[in-house]
Design a protein around this motif. Structure first.
Motif, mmCIF file in Angstrom:
data_model
loop_
_atom_site.group_PDB
_atom_site.id
_atom_site.type_symbol
_atom_site.label_atom_id
_atom_site.label_comp_id
_atom_site.label_asym_id
_atom_site.label_seq_id
_atom_site.Cartn_x
_atom_site.Cartn_y
_atom_site.Cartn_z
ATOM 1 N N TYR A 126 0.842 -1.223 0.000
ATOM 2 C CA TYR A 126 0.000 0.000 0.000
ATOM 3 C C TYR A 126 0.867 1.259 0.000
ATOM 4 C CZ TYR A 126 -4.331 -2.590 0.633
ATOM 5 O OH TYR A 126 -5.385 -3.422 0.450
ATOM 6 N N LEU A 127 1.968 1.189 0.791
ATOM 7 C CA LEU A 127 2.874 2.342 0.869
ATOM 8 C C LEU A 127 3.509 2.631 -0.500
ATOM 9 C CD1 LEU A 127 4.319 4.387 2.821
ATOM 10 C CD2 LEU A 127 6.180 2.726 2.909
ATOM 11 N N ARG A 140 2.343 1.826 -3.408
ATOM 12 C CA ARG A 140 1.311 2.327 -4.335
ATOM 13 C C ARG A 140 1.028 3.807 -4.088
ATOM 14 N NH1 ARG A 140 -3.157 -2.338 -3.896
ATOM 15 N NH2 ARG A 140 -4.455 -0.836 -5.016
ATOM 16 N N ALA A 141 1.068 4.170 -2.798
ATOM 17 C CA ALA A 141 0.849 5.593 -2.454
ATOM 18 C C ALA A 141 1.987 6.455 -3.002
ATOM 19 C CB ALA A 141 0.756 5.749 -0.935
ATOM 20 N N LYS A 163 1.577 6.834 -6.603
ATOM 21 C CA LYS A 163 0.473 7.759 -6.888
ATOM 22 C C LYS A 163 0.948 9.211 -6.761
ATOM 23 C CE LYS A 163 -4.385 8.351 -6.032
ATOM 24 N NZ LYS A 163 -5.565 7.739 -5.456
#
Lengths: 443, 178
Positions: A423-424, A426-427, A430
């Protein structure tokens, strides 16, 4: 010397330069602009290339920006004069109806020009037009009175010695009068003395002939007579008068010396001040001329550069300048034209590029998948049909940086993983997409 | 002395006409030649006299003149820049270059309170230039000056009409006073 005593005149000098430039720059620009417009429209058979390539080739946006800068300079100049009580702030000050009408129309035109050139929201133009018309109409009388009068007090102050000059002129007159008087007395006395000596000598000569004495004795005798005569004359007859004259002469001489001393001191001050004044004014003029020449040169250079950009095939912007493979990129510029010839193409270091959309001022293409991840140069090649031997025209080159797609987008495996690190990552990707590609979401 | 100078200038201009045709100095020479002709017929003296009379009539001092001149110039620039930006299309959309030029000078004519005589004299200058530019085949410039002549004469006629109306009104009011 105190530091403030030394720095104050320098500060005043530069303050005066800025004040003068606040008046001169708008005046020169307006005169130059109006003359260029007048000659351009009045004599179309005789175009002046220089103004056509420079000031008249400026875009509305550039012209609006220059006018805004000049407006602020004028406001600064008005503030300086207001601070020195040389101008009165009195809004809506017009002398006649005709002035009101012309000023109102001028304000409306200027506000329309500024809004059309700088305002983005085209549907709401009338609101800023009304507001700007009102603001310009309020300021216009001050602008006019500011431009129509020039403040030259600094120049006058540097060259004017009027009070001291008047005092010295009166003194010079008085001393000249007394000098003439002294000269007159001296001349009269010398004439009288010469006449007396001549009479004595004549008398002695007659006596010599009559007595027939030898020459040496005669000379001694003559000198004796002369000496006796002088003693009698100056000690007995003219003693009192001589003393009075002597006193007067002495006084006059002292006054005369004093006068010459004062005169030379005054002349020295006059020369010093004049030289200083001229030096300051010359320096002032040189700085003003240098500033104006520099600004005019830069403005002309900029206008000429803009004109050349618009006349040639020029890429001025690539959006985005950093991207990845398979992303759409837009090139913006001038004179891309219609793609009528098959040999008109967009070229890169990797060879010709397949173009999605080709317009006069924009080309859109997708970064091919076979391109390498590095900086790539792009340019446009066009065949000019109306030129002899179908000349190839090339645009300027612009650089596009291509990064790895996986620096911005998550891989399929990464999307399937549900751990916090994934998740990190992907952030982070982004954020990168937002910063570099300006596209935070998946296409 | 000036008369001799202008006379020489006119002769030189006439002689150079054929030699310099279709070169920039020829264009300048036409302008100078017409200028010299106008000096010869004391045109500028009459124009100055008329302008001075207008100023006296409207009690315009030197500072007023300077202020109005500045406002007139600002108006002149405003017209061109707003047209350049594509603004006020309902007005400038139908204007050709000569009309635009006259419109930009109209502010100055209004502000300096020019009488019908001054406007007519300006029209005379414009018509002289029209004639010579058309004779020497400077068609575009000739057309601009022809349009300016038309506008200035129209303006002069309108002003003459206005002056007459005002004079009649003044007469009537003075008769009423008696």
């Amino acid at each position: 010397m105190n530091l403030s005593e030394f720095t104050k005149p320098i500060a005043v000098f530069f303050y005066e330069i800025i004040k003068f430039l606040c008046w001169l720059l708008p005046i020169i620009f307006f005169s130059y602009l109006s003359l260029s417009f007048l000659l351009y429209f009045l004599f179309p058979d005789f175009p002046i290339d220089f103004s056509a390539k420079t000031i008249l080739s400026l875009t509305s946006d550039d012209l609006a920006l220059i006018l805004i800068i000049l407006f602020f300079l004028t406001i600064l100049g008005i503030y300086f004069r207001y601070r020195e009580n040389k101008i009165k702030i009195n809004f809506m000050r017009f002398d006649s109806k005709s002035e009101v009408v012309v000023a109102l129309v001028t304000s409306f035109f200027f506000s329309t020009f500024l809004v059309k050139s700088l305002f983005v929201l085209k549907n709401f133009e009338f609101i800023p037009i009304v507001i700007f018309t009102f603001i310009i109409f309020l300021f216009l009388p001050h602008l006019i009175s500011f431009y129509s009068s020039v403040d030259l007090s600094f120049f006058k102050k540097n060259l004017n010695l009027s009070e001291e000059k008047n005092t010295f002129i009166n003194e010079i007159k008085n001393y000249l009068k007394s000098l003439v008087k002294i000269l007159k007395i001296i001349i009269v006395k010398l004439v009288w003395l010469s006449l007396s000596v001549f009479i004595i000598l004549l008398f002695a000569s007659i006596l010599k002939n009559f007595l027939s004495v030898d020459q040496l004795k005669m000379a001694a005798f003559l000198l004796l007579i002369l000496f006796i005569f002088l003693i009698i004359k100056f000690t007995l007859v003219y003693q009192a008068k001589f003393l009075a004259y002597q006193r007067k002469l002495k006084n006059n001489l002292i006054e005369l010396i004093q006068f010459f001393y004062n005169l030379s001191a005054f002349l020295w001050r006059l020369i010093k001040k004049t030289v200083m004044g001229f030096t300051i004014i010359s320096l002032f003029a040189i700085i003003v001329i240098v500033v104006i020449t520099f600004l005019t040169r830069e403005l002309n250079k900029y206008a000429n550069y803009q004109r050349r950009l618009r006349e040639n095939i020029t890429i001025i912007l690539i959006d985005p300048s950093v991207t990845t493979l398979a992303q759409k990129v837009s090139l913006k510029g001038y004179n891309f034209g219609w793609r009528v010839n098959k040999r008109d193409r967009l070229v890169s270091d990797n060879g010709p590029v397949v173009v999605d959309e080709w317009k006069e001022e924009e080309i859109i293409f997708t970064v091919p998948l076979h391109w390498k991840e590095r900086s790539t140069n792009l340019w446009i090649e066009r065949i000019k049909d109306d030129m002899p031997e179908k000349k190839l025209l090339k645009s300027n080159t612009i650089s596009l940086k291509i990064l790895s797609r996986w620096d911005f987008f998550p891989a399929e495996a990464e999307l399937k993983r549900k751990d916090p690190f994934s998740y990190l990552m992907r952030a982070v990707k982004k954020i990168r997409r937002t910063l570099f590609l300006k596209k935070p979401y998946f296409p | 002395m000036p008369k001799i100078f202008y006379f020489i200038l006119l002769i030189v201009s006439f002689n150079l006409v054929r030699l310099l045709k279709e070169s920039p100095p020829f264009f300048l020479l036409v302008i100078l030649f017409v200028f010299a002709l106008m000096v010869q017929v004391k045109y500028f003296e009459k124009l100055t006299f008329s302008i001075r009379r207008d100023f006296e009539k409207h009690h315009l001092g030197k500072s007023d003149f300077r202020k109005r001149l500045v406002l007139g110039l600002i108006f002149f620039i405003a017209v061109f820049v707003v047209r350049k930006a594509g603004g006020v299309g309902w007005l400038f959309g139908s204007f050709d270059e000569a009309t635009l030029l006259f419109f930009s000078l109209l502010g100055l004519l209004i502000l300096l309170q020019t009488s019908s005589l001054t406007s007519a004299l300006l029209a005379v200058a414009a018509i002289s230039y029209t004639a010579f530019f058309i004779i020497y085949k400077f068609d575009k410039t000739g057309e601009i000056f022809a349009s300016l002549t038309f506008f200035l004469f129209t303006w002069a006629s309108l002003q003459a009409l206005r002056e007459k109306l005002l004079a009649d009104q003044a007469k009537k009011s003075s008769a009423f006073d008696i």
